[in-house]
Write a protein that holds these residues in place. Structure first.
Motif, short mmCIF file in Angstrom:
data_model
loop_
_atom_site.label_atom_id
_atom_site.label_comp_id
_atom_site.label_asym_id
_atom_site.label_seq_id
_atom_site.Cartn_x
_atom_site.Cartn_y
_atom_site.Cartn_z
N ASN A 35 0.82 -1.21 0.00
CA ASN A 35 0.00 0.00 0.00
C ASN A 35 0.86 1.25 0.00
OD1 ASN A 35 -2.32 -1.58 0.05
ND2 ASN A 35 -2.27 -1.75 2.27
N ASP A 36 1.78 1.32 -0.94
CA ASP A 36 2.62 2.50 -1.09
C ASP A 36 1.93 3.49 -2.02
OD1 ASP A 36 2.83 1.22 -3.49
OD2 ASP A 36 5.01 1.18 -3.56
N ALA A 37 2.68 4.47 -2.49
CA ALA A 37 2.09 5.52 -3.32
C ALA A 37 1.42 4.96 -4.57
CB ALA A 37 3.16 6.54 -3.71
N GLY A 38 2.14 4.10 -5.29
CA GLY A 38 1.58 3.52 -6.51
C GLY A 38 0.38 2.65 -6.22
N GLY A 39 0.45 1.90 -5.11
CA GLY A 39 -0.66 1.03 -4.74
C GLY A 39 -1.92 1.82 -4.43
N ILE A 40 -1.78 2.83 -3.60
CA ILE A 40 -2.95 3.64 -3.23
C ILE A 40 -3.58 4.28 -4.47
CG2 ILE A 40 -3.71 5.69 -1.98
CD1 ILE A 40 -3.11 3.33 -0.18
N ALA A 41 -2.74 4.84 -5.34
CA ALA A 41 -3.26 5.48 -6.55
C ALA A 41 -3.96 4.48 -7.45
CB ALA A 41 -2.12 6.16 -7.31
N THR A 42 -3.39 3.29 -7.59
CA THR A 42 -3.97 2.29 -8.48
C THR A 42 -5.27 1.73 -7.93
OG1 THR A 42 -1.74 1.67 -9.19
CG2 THR A 42 -3.51 0.14 -9.71
N TYR A 43 -5.31 1.41 -6.64
CA TYR A 43 -6.54 0.88 -6.05
C TYR A 43 -7.64 1.93 -6.06
CZ TYR A 43 -3.25 -2.63 -4.29
OH TYR A 43 -2.28 -3.59 -4.19
N ALA A 44 -7.27 3.17 -5.76
CA ALA A 44 -8.27 4.24 -5.76
C ALA A 44 -8.80 4.48 -7.18
CB ALA A 44 -7.67 5.53 -5.20
N GLY A 109 11.40 2.06 -11.68
CA GLY A 109 10.02 2.52 -11.84
C GLY A 109 9.35 2.72 -10.51
N LEU A 110 9.64 1.83 -9.55
CA LEU A 110 9.04 1.95 -8.23
C LEU A 110 9.55 3.19 -7.50
CD1 LEU A 110 7.04 0.38 -6.51
CD2 LEU A 110 8.96 -0.87 -5.50
N VAL A 111 10.85 3.47 -7.61
CA VAL A 111 11.42 4.66 -6.97
C VAL A 111 10.79 5.93 -7.55
CG1 VAL A 111 13.51 6.00 -6.55
CG2 VAL A 111 13.59 3.52 -6.41
N VAL A 112 10.59 5.94 -8.87
CA VAL A 112 9.93 7.08 -9.51
C VAL A 112 8.54 7.29 -8.91
CG1 VAL A 112 8.95 7.96 -11.66
CG2 VAL A 112 11.21 6.89 -11.66
N GLU A 153 12.82 5.86 9.66
CA GLU A 153 11.92 4.81 9.19
C GLU A 153 10.73 4.63 10.13
OE1 GLU A 153 12.73 0.49 7.44
OE2 GLU A 153 12.99 0.61 9.60
N ARG A 154 10.98 4.72 11.43
CA ARG A 154 9.89 4.57 12.40
C ARG A 154 8.85 5.68 12.21
NH1 ARG A 154 13.12 0.89 12.98
NH2 ARG A 154 13.30 -0.45 14.83
N VAL A 155 9.34 6.88 11.93
CA VAL A 155 8.43 8.00 11.70
C VAL A 155 7.59 7.74 10.45
CG1 VAL A 155 8.26 10.47 11.21
CG2 VAL A 155 9.97 9.63 12.83
N PHE A 156 8.24 7.28 9.38
CA PHE A 156 7.52 7.00 8.13
C PHE A 156 6.45 5.93 8.36
CE2 PHE A 156 11.69 8.14 5.79
CZ PHE A 156 11.41 9.49 5.95
N LEU A 157 6.80 4.89 9.13
CA LEU A 157 5.85 3.82 9.39
C LEU A 157 4.63 4.33 10.16
CD1 LEU A 157 8.14 0.77 10.27
CD2 LEU A 157 6.44 0.87 8.45
N VAL A 158 4.86 5.19 11.13
CA VAL A 158 3.76 5.75 11.90
C VAL A 158 2.84 6.56 10.99
CG1 VAL A 158 3.14 7.41 13.70
CG2 VAL A 158 4.98 5.76 14.11
N LEU A 159 3.42 7.31 10.06
CA LEU A 159 2.60 8.11 9.13
C LEU A 159 1.72 7.23 8.26
CD1 LEU A 159 5.15 10.85 7.96
CD2 LEU A 159 3.42 11.02 9.75
N ALA A 293 4.12 6.56 3.43
CA ALA A 293 4.33 5.37 2.60
C ALA A 293 5.35 5.64 1.50
CB ALA A 293 2.99 4.94 1.99
N SER A 294 5.28 6.81 0.89
CA SER A 294 6.18 7.15 -0.21
C SER A 294 7.61 7.32 0.28
CB SER A 294 5.71 8.42 -0.91
OG SER A 294 4.40 8.28 -1.41
N ALA A 295 7.78 8.04 1.39
CA ALA A 295 9.13 8.27 1.92
C ALA A 295 9.77 6.98 2.38
CB ALA A 295 9.06 9.28 3.07
N LEU A 296 8.98 6.10 3.01
CA LEU A 296 9.50 4.80 3.45
C LEU A 296 10.05 4.01 2.28
CD1 LEU A 296 9.82 2.65 5.68
CD2 LEU A 296 7.48 1.91 5.15
N ALA A 297 9.24 3.87 1.24
CA ALA A 297 9.66 3.08 0.08
C ALA A 297 10.73 3.79 -0.74
CB ALA A 297 8.45 2.77 -0.80
N ALA A 298 10.70 5.14 -0.77
CA ALA A 298 11.70 5.88 -1.54
C ALA A 298 13.10 5.68 -0.97
CB ALA A 298 11.35 7.37 -1.55
#
Length: 421
Positions: A35-44, A109-112, A153-159, A293-298
């Motif tokens: 459920n990262d940036a691409g996932g959220i956009a695609t599911y939505a 592609g995922l990093v983009v 990373e902990r901060v990103f996960l909480v977000l 989600a985006s910052a964590l995966a980026a």
């Protein structure tokens, strides 16, 4: 086993990002990675464009994800190696190099998509992406290279926990439960180019090659062996199912809120599904989750990719080293961050960019899955733990189905380039 007495920098140097992720639990990471940036956009976008019609696709994708992630985890547990090492050892040089190259392309592609997600999140907060993305790229690069990523990373996960509001939003949004349930168990597929394109995007964002790379490496890195595998297998299956249950709630919540309005034009539209939960603060809540989600995966995707490639060629791989000591590792990490951020700044619709990168993953996925399937079928690799007859049939069917769908979309895309169709 990781030495708990070692400093965070030493642990990064020896084990890399995957060890830290593994310590957090594969189920949790699978849910967040899916459920990262691409996932959220695609599911939505699936809910916005086709209402509940893609729910049956998600059921099939869930079965495929469970099969693929289980094979990846089993390879890690029974061989003690990651996928990149296995590709190198068990396939001819050119075939192994091709698999690694495909992983690299998919991860670029995922990093983009993650930096596009950062840009979209900040634009919801009224910060221009031409300002936010370069600053975010510099910060992510710095926290990893200078050893402070463990805390960031902990901060990103909480977000990212903001996205747990989607299941609640689904119930509060009063969807058509009858239609949703019927589409979940009975196919209501369309033969249109748009539907097939989005189906491949759903595959690419759910069964992303990065997750197979992570799954095998994380299991191997934790020292999970054959005797521990039953518990790991259960965790892998649970994580895969939980991940897609959240994905399904995103589709249903969005379908209830803005279903039938067509493709998403902006992140603000995607945020409307959270309005039943957050009211006028829906946009801000969505922005916070998207940013986390985006910052964590980026950070994790380019770092893990750099570790994998450095491992494949047998060179130094540690963030505690200088560029002179680990030029390939640190150079590749830096390049991935720079390229991802730069492409994300290209003019255009960020939501379209997010979905297009998931389609790219979807086209590459069957190639990676074929390599994984071949490894999992070989007794020379797994011994008695190799795929049995039933699992071979199921796994092969999943790979062929994904490959056929990807091939159809690829052919349609090429024909469109020449003005045909």
């Amino acid at each position: 086993m990781t030495d708990t007495r070692a400093s965070p920098r030493q642990r990064w140097g020896r084990r890399g990002a995957l060890a830290l992720l593994a310590a957090l639990g594969p189920g949790l990471i699978a849910a967040n990675a899916g459920n990262d940036a691409g996932g959220i956009a695609t599911y939505a976008s699936a809910g916005s464009q086709f209402g509940y019609r893609t729910l049956f696709v998600m059921v099939l994708v869930t079965v495929a994800l469970v099969v693929v992630q289980e094979m990846s985890a089993r390879l890690g547990a029974y061989t003690g190696e990651g996928l990149v090492s296995l590709f190198r050892e068990h396939f001819p040089l050119r075939a192994g190099a091709f698999a690694v190259f495909m992983l690299l392309v998919a991860n670029v592609g995922l990093v983009v998509s993650e930096f596009a997600g950062i840009g979209a999140a900040f634009e919801l907060l009224h910060v221009n992406r031409y300002v936010s993305v370069p600053i975010a790229a510099a910060i992510i690069w710095a926290v990893v290279v200078f050893g402070s990523y463990r805390y960031a990373e902990r901060v990103f996960l909480v977000l990212t926990l903001a996205f747990l509001a989607y299941p609640l939003a689904m119930f509060l949004g009063h969807p058509n439960w009858g239609a949703a349930g019927l589409n979940l168990v009975v196919p209501h597929l369309l033969g249109s180019k748009a539907f097939l394109f989005l189906a491949v995007a759903l595959i690419g964002t759910t069964i992303t090659p990065y997750m197979q790379l992570y799954q095998a490496a994380a299991v191997a890195d934790r020292g999970i062996g054959p005797e521990d595998y039953p518990a790991e297998r259960a965790d892998t299956i649970f994580g895969s199912i939980f991940c897609n249950l959240i994905s399904i709630t995103i589709i249903v919540a969005t379908a209830a809120a803005i279903g039938g309005t067509g493709p998403l034009d902006s992140a603000a539209q995607a945020a409307q599904a959270l309005r039943p939960v957050a009211g006028s603060a829906a946009t801000q809540l969505f922005a916070v989750g998207l940013l986390g989600a985006s910052a964590l995966a980026a950070a994790v995707v380019p770092l893990s990719t750099a570790y994998a490639v450095a491992e494949a060629v047998g060179v130094e791989r540690s963030v505690s080293r200088s560029f002179r000591e680990a030029p390939l590792f640190l150079g590749l990490f830096t390049s991935l961050v720079a390229v991802g951020a730069t492409i994300a700044l290209a003019p255009g619709n960020l939501i379209s960019l997010l979905i297009n990168t998931q389609v790219l993953n979807g086209l590459i996925t069957p190639i990676i899955l074929t390599f994984i399937l071949l490894l999992a079928n070989r007794r020379s690799v797994l011994g008695d733990a190799a795929n049995g007859t039933r699992l071979k049939v199921l796994a092969t069917t999943c790979v062929i189905a994904v490959a056929v769908l990807a091939a159809i979309v690829l052919v349609q895309t090429v024909l469109n380039w020449f003005g045909v169709g």
